[in-house]
Design an enzyme around this catalytic site. Structure first.
Site, PDB file in Angstrom:
ATOM      1  CB  SER A 188      -8.227   3.493   2.703  1.00 35.33           C
ATOM      2  OG  SER A 188      -7.332   2.856   3.610  1.00 35.33           O
ATOM      3  CB  SER A 202      -8.466   0.656   5.411  1.00 42.77           C
ATOM      4  OG  SER A 202      -9.087   1.876   5.387  1.00 42.77           O
ATOM      5  CE  LYS A 241      -3.914   1.745   2.615  1.00 43.82           C
ATOM      6  NZ  LYS A 241      -4.792   1.627   3.892  1.00 43.82           N
TER       7      LYS A 241
END
Ligand code: GLN
Length: 477
Positions: A142, A166, A67
């Protein structure tokens, strides 16, 4: 053999045995990325460095997607924000150092909602990510880029971060496994902070075993991170075969009400039936403070964000433009240009809940509720080995729907933020499909530091449910 359909466990075994070269593996995944990521939007940048393919270590030759709020010293780290779009960190996050030392290959940096604030990856400052199951839908967020990458076979495993859901929510939307570890299990050093009393890095994978493999590599004390625990890291992979119960499992009543979509309810009930077949007892239980999870989470997280994002002011971080009239104007201009609407909304809310006169009414009250929640969970884990619920009341939603109304977007975390408020480990695992064929996921929560049994019970349930674990090839809408 389709290399991209192998698990990380299988790839590492074949790389160590000489059956596959790390170069072959990396190229196979890269070809899939080149073919499909233009449609999915999982990556913000790809690793072009050739020289770190390894054939030793627990993750020998295993491609991992990371990420883009996790620092890498040779790739930009943007947190999907304009304010640091050209940032190149001077160091690697501890989790990245550990992956590389274990023989993994970083495929690239994945898309996310700006600073990890959101539940659809539509708040990325660059472009939204899409769900490989249906490109008109969101992969969740996210960590939507990481979940989509694993789902589409761009990497067998990925790292995400979970502040209020997330990792788990996008894992659920994409039909992959996601684990938020106990607060303090994994070092946050090099994770761009959103709300540090909640933030935790964890794995996304297509099997529970792969999640266990990654957790084992990234977990453990780090002298650069004061909240990382000194507790010993168990062998989570070996642990999968250890404790089989029978266990007592509690279904959280507050998270199984009328707001749960019928397709989600049905698949969840199947999973509970699976647990019963395995010999576990499943009973309904109540966590009364669960109803307060969302407001408590948002008040606290926005307050923490307000103080964490203060560094993006055009001096330490953020592009400083030439035309400004004094320091206040400089800061205001940097932020107005650099931050998207959702981030600004959170900063405004954070300033408000921390301001003199309102602090006791909001922030302090949220802290008190958090204490009540901890006590209620401690009591529940005195009675139950695990607590379960759906991960989300609904399955993957269409793009350009929830992002039009922040309240609707916040509802995506209604069942996940509680685990962050109390710091317990929580796992999202596929448990079926709804009437549209979209993935549904079960959330399994355990007492702090009980990842070993959590992964073991999830691994067994995964075998019992025997859902497809093949990579998904995105189809043009
Ligand atoms: N979706 C939640 C939020 O918007 C949680 C985000 C996260 O876990 N990083 O705050």
């Amino acid at each position: 053999m389709d290399i991209t359909n192998l698990t990380a466990t299988e790839i590492a075994a074949k790389a160590r045995g000489g059956e596959l070269t790390p170069g072959e593996v990396v190229n196979a995944f890269r070809r899939r990325v080149d073919a499909y990521d233009a449609a999915v939007g999982a990556f913000l940048c790809l690793n072009e460095r050739e020289n770190d393919h390894k054939k030793e270590g627990p993750l020998a030759g295993v491609p991992v997607a990371v990420k883009d709020n996790i620092c890498t010293d040779w790739l930009p780290t943007t947190a999907a924000s304009r304010v640091i779009e050209n940032y190149r960190p001077p160091y690697n996050a501890t989790v990245v150092k550990r992956l590389l030392a274990a023989g993994a290959y970083v495929v690239g940096k994945t898309n996310l909602d700006e600073f990890a604030m959101g539940s659809s990856t539509e708040y990325s400052a660059f472009f939204p990510a899409r769900n490989p199951h249906d490109l008109t839908r969101s992969p969740g967020g996210s960590s939507g880029g990481s979940a989509a990458a694993v789902c589409a076979g761009f990497a067998p495993v990925a790292l995400g971060s979970d502040t209020g859901g997330s990792i788990r929510q996008p894992a659920a939307m994409c039909g992959v496994v996601g684990l938020k570890p106990t607060y303090g299990r994994v070092s946050r050093y090099g994770l761009i902070a959103f709300a540090p009393s909640f933030d935790q890095i964890g794995p996304l994978a297509r099997t529970v075993k792969d999640a266990a493999l990654i957790l084992k590599v990234i977990a453990g004390h780090d002298r650069y991170e004061a909240t990382s625990s000194r507790r010993e890291v168990p062998d989570y992979v070996a642990g999968l075969e250890r404790d089989h119960g029978p266990f007592k499992v509690g279904l959280i009543d507050e998270f199984f009400g009328d707001d749960v979509a019928p397709g989600v309810r049905a698949a969840t009930e199947e999973a509970l039936e699976g647990l019963r077949k395995m010999g576990h007892a499943v009973e309904r239980t109540t966590i009364p403070s669960a109803a307060w999870a969302l407001p408590t989470y948002f008040v606290t997280a926005c307050g923490e964000t307000y103080s964490n994002l203060a560094r993006y002011q055009g001096v330490l971080f953020g592009p400083r433009k030439a035309n400004y009239d004094g320091p206040a104007d400089m800061v205001a201009k940097t932020r107005a240009r650099g931050f998207g609407g959702e981030v600004r909304r959170r900063l405004a809310a954070g300033a408000y809940v921390l301001s003199v006169g309102y602090r006791d009414r909001y922030y302090a009250k949220a802290q008190t509720i958090r204490q009540h929640m901890r006590a209620q969970f401690a009591a529940a884990f005195g009675e139950f080995d695990f607590l379960v619920s759906p991960v989300s009341p609904f399955t993957a939603f269409e793009l350009n729907t929830r992002n039009l109304d922040p309240q609707l977007m916040y509802l995506a975390d209604i069942f996940t933020s509680l685990a962050n408020l109390v710091g317990i480990p929580a796992l999202s695992m596929p448990c079926g499909f709804d009437e549209k064929g979209l993935p549904v996921a079960l959330q399994v929560m355990a007492a702090p530091w009980d990842e070993e049994r959590l992964l073991a019970v999830a691994h067994r349930l995964e075998l019992e449910l025997a859902l497809p674990r093949d990579v998904v090839t995105p189809k043009p809408p």
